[in-house]
Enzyme design. Structure first.
Site, PDB file in Angstrom:
ATOM      1  N   GLY A 189       0.212   5.628   0.923  1.00 52.84           N
ATOM      2  CA  GLY A 189      -0.675   6.714   1.318  1.00 52.84           C
ATOM      3  C   GLY A 189       0.070   8.018   1.407  1.00 52.84           C
ATOM      4  O   GLY A 189       1.229   8.139   0.996  1.00 52.84           O
ATOM      5  N   GLY A 190      -0.611   9.013   1.982  1.00 56.81           N
ATOM      6  CA  GLY A 190      -0.003  10.326   2.061  1.00 56.81           C
ATOM      7  C   GLY A 190       1.175  10.389   2.999  1.00 56.81           C
ATOM      8  O   GLY A 190       2.059  11.229   2.843  1.00 56.81           O
ATOM      9  N   MET A 191       1.220   9.485   4.012  1.00 57.75           N
ATOM     10  CA  MET A 191       2.289   9.552   5.002  1.00 57.75           C
ATOM     11  C   MET A 191       3.471   8.661   4.670  1.00 57.75           C
ATOM     12  O   MET A 191       4.562   8.876   5.187  1.00 57.75           O
ATOM     13  CB  MET A 191       1.741   9.170   6.377  1.00 57.75           C
ATOM     14  N   GLY A 192       3.270   7.630   3.848  1.00 56.76           N
ATOM     15  CA  GLY A 192       4.384   6.755   3.552  1.00 56.76           C
ATOM     16  C   GLY A 192       3.958   5.555   2.734  1.00 56.76           C
ATOM     17  O   GLY A 192       2.824   5.453   2.274  1.00 56.76           O
TER      18      GLY A 192
ATOM     19  N   LYS B 221       5.356   0.603   7.828  1.00 54.43           N
ATOM     20  CA  LYS B 221       5.135   1.868   7.123  1.00 54.43           C
ATOM     21  C   LYS B 221       6.425   2.672   7.168  1.00 54.43           C
ATOM     22  O   LYS B 221       6.885   3.077   8.234  1.00 54.43           O
ATOM     23  CB  LYS B 221       3.994   2.659   7.769  1.00 54.43           C
TER      24      LYS B 221
ATOM     25  N   GLY C 273       0.815  -1.207   0.000  1.00 52.22           N
ATOM     26  CA  GLY C 273       0.000   0.000   0.000  1.00 52.22           C
ATOM     27  C   GLY C 273       0.846   1.253   0.000  1.00 52.22           C
ATOM     28  O   GLY C 273       2.062   1.215   0.236  1.00 52.22           O
TER      29      GLY C 273
ATOM     30  N   VAL D 263       3.670   1.382   2.636  1.00 47.62           N
ATOM     31  CA  VAL D 263       3.486   0.254   3.544  1.00 47.62           C
ATOM     32  C   VAL D 263       3.974  -1.014   2.859  1.00 47.62           C
ATOM     33  O   VAL D 263       3.613  -1.293   1.710  1.00 47.62           O
ATOM     34  CB  VAL D 263       2.012   0.103   3.957  1.00 47.62           C
TER      35      VAL D 263
ATOM     36  N   ASP E 202      -8.597  10.119  11.497  1.00 49.50           N
ATOM     37  CA  ASP E 202      -8.744   9.769  10.079  1.00 49.50           C
ATOM     38  C   ASP E 202      -9.447   8.419   9.933  1.00 49.50           C
ATOM     39  O   ASP E 202      -9.012   7.554   9.183  1.00 49.50           O
ATOM     40  CB  ASP E 202      -7.372   9.734   9.403  1.00 49.50           C
TER      41      ASP E 202
END
Length: 589
Positions: free
Chosen positions: A25-28, A44, A23, A30, A138
């Site tokens: 996402g905006g933060m990192g 992550k 995966g 995975v 979130d």
């Protein structure tokens, strides 16, 4: 720790060996990774703009020390983290299930007792996060994984890292429109009530397959959130009052997480559920006080347990075995987080460890992937894209093949039994399907831009259908003309060969059906037909019933061709009869 690589199959981040990317996402990013003891984790690796300086790393360190204190089967607990390494990472329990977003796309909304179980499990997850003074901030369908039928919440507390104002310069949206509480959109601090609002919005998605605040441009969705304009159509009646209260625009009007859990469990739930405390302190993001032992963890019994090492995965307490429950301690209002008589137990289902304590190796899924961005047209406005259906079963695939093949056979034998009537019926059917396609697409576009249905949608769609009938007529005439020309030329070739009339008409009927299916503008004929076929084959019994009906119609047509010959109505005879242009042409040949 430094990320090292000695080949594509041997990439290390700290003590973890990366297995596959699952995966982003905006933060990192995975990854599915394997620890030194063989346990698999979701690792992550954080992006540099999220944690690029000592202040951000210190914030992450505080977050992790707080979040590691909770252990619950309803959350993907943090097992390890290295905020100060060259490659900062956070390792959590790996959950090999689909996200709620993916599950609803593939299997449809959650119904009945499974929905109440989901609602209670998600409430337990939120309570577990709040019990250590952390807000999730979130909660949304892509951050809820399904382990069997039980929800598991991921990414809890990490959104706090995004409070650095410099991140707003990157254009990263903190949270998802439609799942953010109104007070957050107004720029106020998040509270436990904000997570209650997100819990309700996620529950609506689970029950209906859509968010409560509709679709469309992000600004339109956020405006509806601020005004509290939600659409709860499809939510079960018994859950409606609770969901409405949890989606209240004012935080003070929302129920507590304990009240949510007691309500969804209902009178049939455990007696302890009715004694859940009222709300935790509603303060702007209260972090739990640091423990003397930063590796201490709040377990199911409420007692802190020191970890033997930063990478050691959390193990369930002795009570958390199959068939038992684990008491999760939740601080009440104004009470300390530990000490006798200061907590109220909530019972949650214990995890089921695999034999030998090592989780089984199963193929990696993609539950950590953020939903794809909406499709956009030439004007850059988001377009409404129907949910991608899951892979059909073998039975459904067989039924769809039989229905499409049977439909072509019905056209072929119908043409052999009554060529003119079949051509007229197919022309009318093509015009009707194309008109409905244009009309429904326009209706979906209007709803998409507004983000919700209105009472006047049906009358407006009906009133606009004559215009779309006119729009569809041009394309239908082009398609039918193309099919007629190709079929006529094929008929001339078959006449020269001298094929028997019945067989020639069956072949011409097949050509007519094929050219109508793949001719110019036929996409508006194919897609609605595909949707209908897919809909009737979702239920095996309905699918076989429709297959039997098509088979019955085909049998009647075959009998008519074999026993009754050809009907040229409404014409008096065949197009090559004496006195016609085609008859004179064939007579010269």
């Amino acid at each position: 720790m430094t990320a090292t690589s000695s080949g594509p199959a041997d990439v290390q981040v700290g003590p973890y060996r990366l297995l596959t990317k699952i995966g982003e996402g905006g933060m990192g990013v995975v990854h599915l990774a394997q620890g030194p003891d063989g346990h698999r984790v979701a690792l992550k690796v954080l992006r540099t703009h999220i944690i690029g300086d000592d202040e951000a790393r210190e914030r992450l360190s505080r977050e992790v020390s707080s979040m590691r204190r909770v252990s619950s089967p309803r959350i993907a607990e943090i097992i390890d983290a290295d905020p100060w390494g060259e490659t900062p990472y956070v390792a959590t329990r790996y959950v090999p299930g689909l996200s709620l977003h993916q599950h609803v796309q593939q299997e449809g909304p959650i119904r009945g007792a499974d929905l109440r179980w989901f609602a209670a499990g998600l409430a337990e997850a939120v309570i577990a996060v709040h019990s250590v003074g952390v807000l999730h901030r979130d909660i949304k369908p892509s951050n809820v994984l399904l382990e069997g039928r039980s929800p598991v919440l991921i990414d809890f507390g990490l959104a706090r890292l995004a409070e650095d104002p410099r991140l707003t310069h990157t254009g990263w949206l903190l949270g998802t429109p439609g799942y953010l509480a109104p007070e957050i959109l107004y720029g106020e601090d998040a509270t436990t009530a904000s997570d209650v609002h997100a819990w309700a919005a996620t529950l609506v998605f689970a029950a209906t397959g859509r968010g409560p605040f509709g679709t469309g441009p992000a600004m339109a969705i956020m405006d509806r959130v601020r005004r509290g304009e939600h659409d709860l159509t499809g939510v079960p009646e018994e859950l409606l009052p609770l969901v409405r209260a949890a989606l209240a625009a004012e935080p003070d009007e929302r129920p507590s997480t304990g009240a949510l859990l007691a309500a969804v469990r209902g009178p049939a739930g455990p007696a302890a559920a009715a004694e859940v405390p009222v709300e935790h302190p509603t303060l702007p993001y209260v972090l739990a006080q640091p423990d003397p032992d930063p590796t201490a963890r709040v377990t199911g019994s409420g007692a802190p347990v020191s970890g033997a090492g930063s990478w050691t995965p959390a193990t369930p307490p002795p009570a958390a075995v199959a068939g038992t429950t684990t008491p999760l301690t939740v601080p009440g209002p104004g009470r300390p987080a530990a000490g006798p008589g200061t907590t109220t137990p909530l019972t949650v289902a214990g995890p089921h460890p695999a034999p030998g304590g090592v989780p089984p190796m199963v193929p990696a899924r993609e539950p950590y992937m953020m939903p794809p961005p909406p499709s956009r047209g030439a004007d850059q406005r988001p377009r409404l894209v129907p949910p991608t259906p899951g892979r059909p079963t073998a039975t459904a695939r067989a039924q769809r093949l039989l229905l499409l093949g049977g439909g072509l056979a019905v056209v072929a034998f119908g043409f052999a039994a009554a060529p003119y009537l079949t051509f007229l019926v197919l022309t009318a059917l093509a015009l009707a399907v194309r008109t409905v396609s244009w009309t429904t697409e326009a209706a979906r576009e209007r709803q998409h831009l507004r983000g919700r249905r209105r009472w006047y949608d049906a009358p407006l769609t009906l009133a606009s259908s004559p215009w779309y009938l006119l729009v569809a007529t041009g394309g239908t005439l082009m398609l039918v003309t193309w099919a007629g020309v190709v079929t006529s030329l094929t008929g001339l070739a078959l006449a020269l060969v001298g094929l028997p009339l019945s067989w020639a008409l069956i072949g011409l009927g097949g050509v007519l059906g094929f050219t109508l299916w793949w001719g110019p503008g036929a996409k508006r004929l194919r897609l609605p037909t595909y949707r209908v076929v897919a809909a009737v084959t979702r239920d095996p019994w309905v699918g076989w019933t429709v297959v039997a009906a098509v088979g019955l119609v085909l049998g009647v047509l075959v009998y008519a061709v074999v026993d009754g010959g050809v009907s040229w109505a409404p014409e008096p005879g065949a197009p090559w009869r004496s006195g016609t242009l085609l008859g004179r042409l064939l007579g010269r040949l």
